[in-house]
Design an enzyme around this catalytic site. Structure first.
Site, PDB file in Angstrom:
ATOM      1  N   LYS A 107       0.841  -1.187   0.000  1.00 17.87           N
ATOM      2  CA  LYS A 107       0.000   0.000   0.000  1.00 17.87           C
ATOM      3  C   LYS A 107       0.882   1.245   0.000  1.00 17.87           C
ATOM      4  CE  LYS A 107      -3.892   1.961   2.650  1.00 17.87           C
ATOM      5  NZ  LYS A 107      -4.813   1.703   3.793  1.00 17.87           N
TER       6      LYS A 107
ATOM      7  N   SER B 168      -9.428   1.879   2.971  1.00 17.87           N
ATOM      8  CA  SER B 168      -8.564   2.642   2.089  1.00 17.87           C
ATOM      9  C   SER B 168      -7.523   1.787   1.351  1.00 17.87           C
ATOM     10  CB  SER B 168      -7.820   3.708   2.899  1.00 17.87           C
ATOM     11  OG  SER B 168      -7.023   3.106   3.918  1.00 17.87           O
TER      12      SER B 168
ATOM     13  N   SER C 252     -10.049  -0.941   6.867  1.00 14.49           N
ATOM     14  CA  SER C 252      -9.440  -0.674   5.569  1.00 14.49           C
ATOM     15  C   SER C 252      -8.709  -1.847   4.951  1.00 14.49           C
ATOM     16  CB  SER C 252      -8.487   0.519   5.674  1.00 14.49           C
ATOM     17  OG  SER C 252      -9.200   1.706   5.884  1.00 14.49           O
TER      18      SER C 252
END
Length: 459
Positions: A79, A154, A178
């Site tokens: 990420k 996210s 997330s």
């Protein structure tokens, strides 16, 4: 079958018997990214040259008898909140569009030491706040099951890359769901470990008291293998073969089934999933949990207060460079008082106490829904107004328990998911339950096939 579709276990065995090279494995993944990611937008940066160099190093080491473990030579993505030395780390924001860290985050160091091969950085909502946004330099990730639908966030690119067959495993972060929300929406496995099990050093914070780092993967075993490589004192794979006969599992059905926002398909899929666990020998009992909305509100207060503290100086100096959604979300923290935050923290402590006493004093695990609906279409979002997607994830950031997100079926072509919550430190226990569920292929509930099983061509 492309080498990009080999499980970590299969690829590892072939790397060690000489029937596959790490370079060939990386080349297969890079070809897949080139063919498909024009649709999915899961990668912000693809590190092809470095990946091929690292793969060649893995081949040399394995050939010389140096074995760094199950991830040696295996492609992985991070990420884009996670610092990588010499590779830009944008945090999904134009503020950091050219930011190149000097050193790796701790989790990146652990993966490098394990011999994993970094293929690149994966999309995130801006600073892990809210999304999808349409006013940023990076396009929003799209759901490989239906690209007109969101991935959730996210850790959006981390889930899209795995669901789309670009990677077998990736690393995301989870502050209020997330990891688990994108895993649910994209039909893959997400593993939020116990708080502080994985170092957060070098990961841009959202809410430091609630942030967790963990894997999003194609299967329970692959998530467990990935967690073992990045976590301190963890052996999530230790009990995968145990089975779950006699395991006591609490089912928090009323927590979601009585909510009018819950899709009937979700309720049916959850009941079928729990029945499958029962048929594998688990002892299931329905339980009541504290009111969800109270603890969602408490978690939101803590996140807003801590996120504002993280961003105060950047907002003062470069506030106009934030995307609309992120800036509005951060500024909402200005309305909170110290008393508000103190009350929210007391509520969080009370929830943790009650879950420990009322659930884990009697049961080995808790199962409940992950999201109340399948992934929403992009048409529900205008980029100007935050749209709340209905989840049941945030309380377990407050309690800090490990949670495994599992796909349980789909409706109208979109995946659905549940979460298995364990005692603090018991990642191995929830992975054993997840493995037993994945093995229950003789029942009506089956894990949806990965999108990588379908031959897609670029748009």
């Amino acid at each position: 079958m492309s080498a990009a579709d080999y499980s970590i276990g299969t690829a590892g065995a072939r790397l060690r018997d000489g029937s596959l090279t790490a370079v060939a494995l990386v080349e297969a993944h890079l070809a897949r990214i080139g063919a498909r990611d024009t649709r999915y937008h899961s990668f912000v940066t693809v590190t092809a040259e470095r990946a091929l160099e690292d793969a060649a190093r893995a081949d040399r080491e394995l050939g010389e008898g140096v074995d760094r473990g199950p991830l040696h030579g295996i492609p992985i993505g991070l990420k884009d909140l996670i610092d990588t030395a010499g590779i830009r780390t944008t945090s999904g924001s134009r503020l950091f569009a050219a930011h190149v860290p000097a050193r790796d985050a701790a989790v990146a160091e652990r993966l490098r030491a394990a011999g994993a091969v970094l293929l690149g950085k994966l999309t995130t909502y801006e600073f892990a706040l809210v999304g999808p946004s349409f006013d940023l330099p990076f396009p929003a990730s799209r759901n490989p099951w239906n690209t007109e639908h969101i991935t959730g966030g996210s850790s959006s690119g981390s889930a899209a890359a795995v669901a789309g067959g670009l990677l077998r495993t990736s690393i995301g972060t989870d502050t209020g769901g997330s990891i688990r929300s994108p895993a649910s929406y994209c039909g893959v496995v997400g593993l939020k470990p116990t708080y502080d099990r994985v170092s957060r050093a070098g990961v841009f914070p959202l809410s430091p008291s609630l942030d967790h780092v963990g894997p999003i993967s194609a299967s329970v075993e692959e998530a467990a293998l990935t967690l073992d490589a990045i976590a301190d004192g963890c052996n999530a794979t230790a009990r995968l073969a145990e089975g779950i006969e006699g395991r006591r599992i609490a089912y928090a059905r009323a927590w979601f089934a009585n909510d009018p926002a819950t899709s009937p398909a979700v309720i049916a899929a959850m009941d079928d999933a729990v029945s499958a666990l029962s048929l594998r020998g688990a002892r299931i009992e329905e339980v009541s949990l504290p009111d969800y909305h109270l603890f969602e509100a408490a978690g939101a207060v803590i996140i807003q207060a801590e996120a504002l503290a993280v961003h105060t100086e950047l907002l003062r100096s470069r506030g106009d460079e934030y995307g609309v959604l992120a800036r509005r979300n951060l500024l909402s923290g200005l309305s909170l008082s110290t008393d508000d935050v103190a009350l929210a923290r007391r509520a969080a402590d009370e929830l943790a106490r009650r879950i420990e006493a009322e659930i884990f004093g009697r049961f080995d695990a808790l199962v409940t829904v992950n999201t109340l609906t399948p992934a929403l279409p992009f048409s529900a979002f205008d980029g100007e107004t935050s749209v709340w997607t209905h989840m049941r994830t945030l309380p377990f950031n407050l309690t800090r328990n490990p949670v495994l997100a599992l796909p349980i079926g789909f409706t109208a072509g979109l995946p659905l998911g549940m979460q298995v919550v364990g005692r603090l430190g018991d990642e191995a226990g929830i992975c054993a339950i997840g493995q037993a569920f994945e093995n229950a292929t003789d029942h009506a509930v089956q894990r949806p096939p990965l999108r990588s099983d379908i031959d897609l061509q670029p748009a």
